[in-house]
Motif scaffolding. Structure first.
Motif, PDB file in Angstrom:
ATOM      1  N   ARG A  14       0.817  -1.214   0.000  1.00  0.00           N
ATOM      2  CA  ARG A  14       0.000   0.000   0.000  1.00  0.00           C
ATOM      3  C   ARG A  14       0.851   1.264   0.000  1.00  0.00           C
ATOM      4  NH1 ARG A  14      -3.441  -0.732   5.273  1.00  0.00           N
ATOM      5  NH2 ARG A  14      -3.380  -2.857   4.476  1.00  0.00           N
ATOM      6  N   THR A  15       2.148   1.128   0.312  1.00  0.00           N
ATOM      7  CA  THR A  15       3.029   2.306   0.278  1.00  0.00           C
ATOM      8  C   THR A  15       3.643   2.533  -1.107  1.00  0.00           C
ATOM      9  OG1 THR A  15       5.022   1.048   0.918  1.00  0.00           O
ATOM     10  CG2 THR A  15       3.633   1.907   2.702  1.00  0.00           C
ATOM     11  N   LEU A 185       1.709  10.474   4.801  1.00  0.00           N
ATOM     12  CA  LEU A 185       1.461   9.042   4.992  1.00  0.00           C
ATOM     13  C   LEU A 185       2.255   8.514   6.181  1.00  0.00           C
ATOM     14  CD1 LEU A 185       1.019   6.318   2.355  1.00  0.00           C
ATOM     15  CD2 LEU A 185       2.706   5.949   4.146  1.00  0.00           C
ATOM     16  N   LEU A 186       3.520   8.917   6.273  1.00  0.00           N
ATOM     17  CA  LEU A 186       4.337   8.498   7.410  1.00  0.00           C
ATOM     18  C   LEU A 186       3.762   9.039   8.713  1.00  0.00           C
ATOM     19  CD1 LEU A 186       6.844   7.137   8.563  1.00  0.00           C
ATOM     20  CD2 LEU A 186       8.127   9.230   8.078  1.00  0.00           C
ATOM     21  N   MET A 187       3.264  10.264   8.683  1.00  0.00           N
ATOM     22  CA  MET A 187       2.678  10.863   9.877  1.00  0.00           C
ATOM     23  C   MET A 187       1.456  10.066  10.330  1.00  0.00           C
ATOM     24  SD  MET A 187       2.947  13.192  12.174  1.00  0.00           S
ATOM     25  CE  MET A 187       4.072  14.408  11.469  1.00  0.00           C
ATOM     26  N   ALA A 188       0.608   9.665   9.384  1.00  0.00           N
ATOM     27  CA  ALA A 188      -0.567   8.863   9.731  1.00  0.00           C
ATOM     28  C   ALA A 188      -0.148   7.551  10.391  1.00  0.00           C
ATOM     29  CB  ALA A 188      -1.400   8.592   8.486  1.00  0.00           C
ATOM     30  N   ASN A 189       0.879   6.927   9.838  1.00  0.00           N
ATOM     31  CA  ASN A 189       1.390   5.679  10.403  1.00  0.00           C
ATOM     32  C   ASN A 189       1.909   5.893  11.822  1.00  0.00           C
ATOM     33  OD1 ASN A 189       2.481   2.771   9.873  1.00  0.00           O
ATOM     34  ND2 ASN A 189       4.250   3.891  10.628  1.00  0.00           N
ATOM     35  N   ASN A 190       2.635   6.984  12.020  1.00  0.00           N
ATOM     36  CA  ASN A 190       3.255   7.230  13.322  1.00  0.00           C
ATOM     37  C   ASN A 190       2.265   7.733  14.374  1.00  0.00           C
ATOM     38  OD1 ASN A 190       5.699   6.395  12.325  1.00  0.00           O
ATOM     39  ND2 ASN A 190       6.483   8.445  11.935  1.00  0.00           N
ATOM     40  N   PRO A 267      -6.882   2.346   7.745  1.00  0.00           N
ATOM     41  CA  PRO A 267      -7.331   2.636   6.377  1.00  0.00           C
ATOM     42  C   PRO A 267      -6.771   3.946   5.815  1.00  0.00           C
ATOM     43  CG  PRO A 267      -9.184   1.937   7.744  1.00  0.00           C
ATOM     44  CD  PRO A 267      -8.030   2.182   8.658  1.00  0.00           C
ATOM     45  N   VAL A 268      -6.361   4.853   6.693  1.00  0.00           N
ATOM     46  CA  VAL A 268      -5.815   6.127   6.226  1.00  0.00           C
ATOM     47  C   VAL A 268      -4.545   5.898   5.405  1.00  0.00           C
ATOM     48  CG1 VAL A 268      -4.822   8.338   6.938  1.00  0.00           C
ATOM     49  CG2 VAL A 268      -6.823   7.431   8.122  1.00  0.00           C
ATOM     50  N   LEU A 269      -3.786   4.862   5.756  1.00  0.00           N
ATOM     51  CA  LEU A 269      -2.566   4.574   5.016  1.00  0.00           C
ATOM     52  C   LEU A 269      -2.894   4.218   3.566  1.00  0.00           C
ATOM     53  CD1 LEU A 269      -0.644   2.421   7.643  1.00  0.00           C
ATOM     54  CD2 LEU A 269      -0.613   4.896   7.335  1.00  0.00           C
ATOM     55  N   LYS A 270      -3.880   3.353   3.386  1.00  0.00           N
ATOM     56  CA  LYS A 270      -4.288   2.970   2.032  1.00  0.00           C
ATOM     57  C   LYS A 270      -4.865   4.169   1.283  1.00  0.00           C
ATOM     58  CE  LYS A 270      -7.341  -0.162  -0.501  1.00  0.00           C
ATOM     59  NZ  LYS A 270      -8.344  -1.266  -0.384  1.00  0.00           N
ATOM     60  N   LEU A 271      -5.702   4.939   1.977  1.00  0.00           N
ATOM     61  CA  LEU A 271      -6.333   6.096   1.333  1.00  0.00           C
ATOM     62  C   LEU A 271      -5.303   7.156   0.955  1.00  0.00           C
ATOM     63  CD1 LEU A 271      -9.506   6.453   3.592  1.00  0.00           C
ATOM     64  CD2 LEU A 271      -9.434   5.703   1.199  1.00  0.00           C
ATOM     65  N   THR A 272      -4.279   7.315   1.779  1.00  0.00           N
ATOM     66  CA  THR A 272      -3.238   8.290   1.463  1.00  0.00           C
ATOM     67  C   THR A 272      -2.405   7.822   0.276  1.00  0.00           C
ATOM     68  OG1 THR A 272      -3.131   8.883   3.809  1.00  0.00           O
ATOM     69  CG2 THR A 272      -1.346   9.678   2.400  1.00  0.00           C
ATOM     70  N   GLY A 273      -2.188   6.512   0.181  1.00  0.00           N
ATOM     71  CA  GLY A 273      -1.500   5.977  -0.987  1.00  0.00           C
ATOM     72  C   GLY A 273      -2.285   6.237  -2.261  1.00  0.00           C
ATOM     73  N   ILE A 274      -3.601   6.036  -2.197  1.00  0.00           N
ATOM     74  CA  ILE A 274      -4.462   6.325  -3.350  1.00  0.00           C
ATOM     75  C   ILE A 274      -4.429   7.814  -3.662  1.00  0.00           C
ATOM     76  CG2 ILE A 274      -6.857   6.346  -4.155  1.00  0.00           C
ATOM     77  CD1 ILE A 274      -7.284   3.805  -2.465  1.00  0.00           C
TER      78      ILE A 274
END
Length: 289
Positions: A14-15, A185-190, A267-274
């Motif tokens: 997803r990244t 995206l990294l911020m959402a993950n962290n 899900p934010v990680l996937k959505l940010t990738g999109i």
């Protein structure tokens, strides 16, 4: 031993849009400079994808042996879960770095930009020491700096320069925009991992900022990324297409601000990738139309 499906999950596919996006924008910027080269664009894409997967496996290995992933919310980690031996995950990371190095050397030789070899070495070193080594800079809140520089500025401008042997204002705007979306995206993950990261001494930027400021920084970074290319609509009117990315950004931004459960941020990680891929496609279209 981990199954093939688990290795694929560990690669965190997803990244990958964050690796594809800068090559799209950089190649479109080269096209606008009458310098697009398909072969070099493909090599740049291989470099970006290999580095991204390599970083993912490297983080899996380094966080796993430190115990950072012993109790976490999110996708499978091969090392932390015990699904794969740490040495195997480390070997996978360095194999990916090797692929990136070979493709990068080919790109440099083809374009005659030998000075970029130094940048390539720095990119691989930065990828490993993000969470690797005795003093990983990702544990000091500097991971976002690395992502912004190498998955934004270097990836976009490097793609453009190895094709057109020049860069432009839109290329810089795309580089900053890509860097900001990747950093978001990294911020959402962290943000999701703030509680467990603090317990293990992994002081990411999110852990240092605190929950609420870190969540809002995601929204700000995405907003700036969308607005920045609009500064060049006088020269490239079709860049107004980038504004459509705002529609894709609404849902993950609202989730970042309002969610109360850490698991809701997955899900934010996937959505940010999109979002990053849509951003790149619209940006590229705005430059070539």
């Amino acid at each position: 031993m981990a199954t093939a499906a688990q290795w694929i999950e560990g690669a965190r596919l997803r990244t990958l849009p964050m690796a594809i996006a800068p090559v799209l924008i950089g190649s479109a910027a080269a096209f606008a400079l009458d310098g697009f080269h398909l072969g070099r664009a493909v090599l740049a894409l291989i470099v970006a994808l290999a580095l991204q997967v390599g970083v993912n496996y490297s983080n899996d290995y380094s966080d796993g042996i430190r115990g950072t992933d012993d109790d976490r919310v999110g996708p499978l980690r091969l090392t932390g879960s015990g699904a794969a031996p740490a040495r195997a995950v480390k070997a996978a990371a360095f194999s990916c770095f090797g692929v990136a190095a070979v493709a990068g050397l080919g790109l440099i030789a083809w374009s005659g930009t030998w000075w970029l070899a130094v940048v390539g070495v720095l990119a691989i070193v930065a990828a490993w020491y993000y969470t690797g080594g005795q003093k990983p800079y990702g544990y000091r809140g500097l991971g976002e700096v690395f992502v912004f520089i190498f998955f934004g500025l270097v990836a976009v401008l490097g793609t453009t320069y190895t094709q057109a042997l020049a860069v432009s204002g839109p290329a810089w705007a795309g580089a900053v925009g890509c860097g900001l979306v990747s950093t978001a995206l990294l911020m959402a993950n962290n943000v999701r991992d703030i509680p467990t990261d603090r317990q293990t001494g992994k002081m990411t930027l999110a852990a240092r900022l605190g929950d609420t400021p870190a969540r809002w920084s995601y929204v700000v970074m995405v907003a700036v990324a969308i607005v920045l290319p609009l500064c060049f609509t006088g020269q490239y009117p079709w860049l107004w297409l980038v504004a459509l990315t705002a529609a894709v950004a609404v849902r993950p931004s609202i989730t970042m601000i309002r969610s109360t459960e850490r698991r809701d941020l997955i899900p934010v990680l996937k959505l940010t990738g999109i979002l990053g891929l849509v951003y790149a496609v619209l940006f590229a279209a705005g430059l070539v139309l």
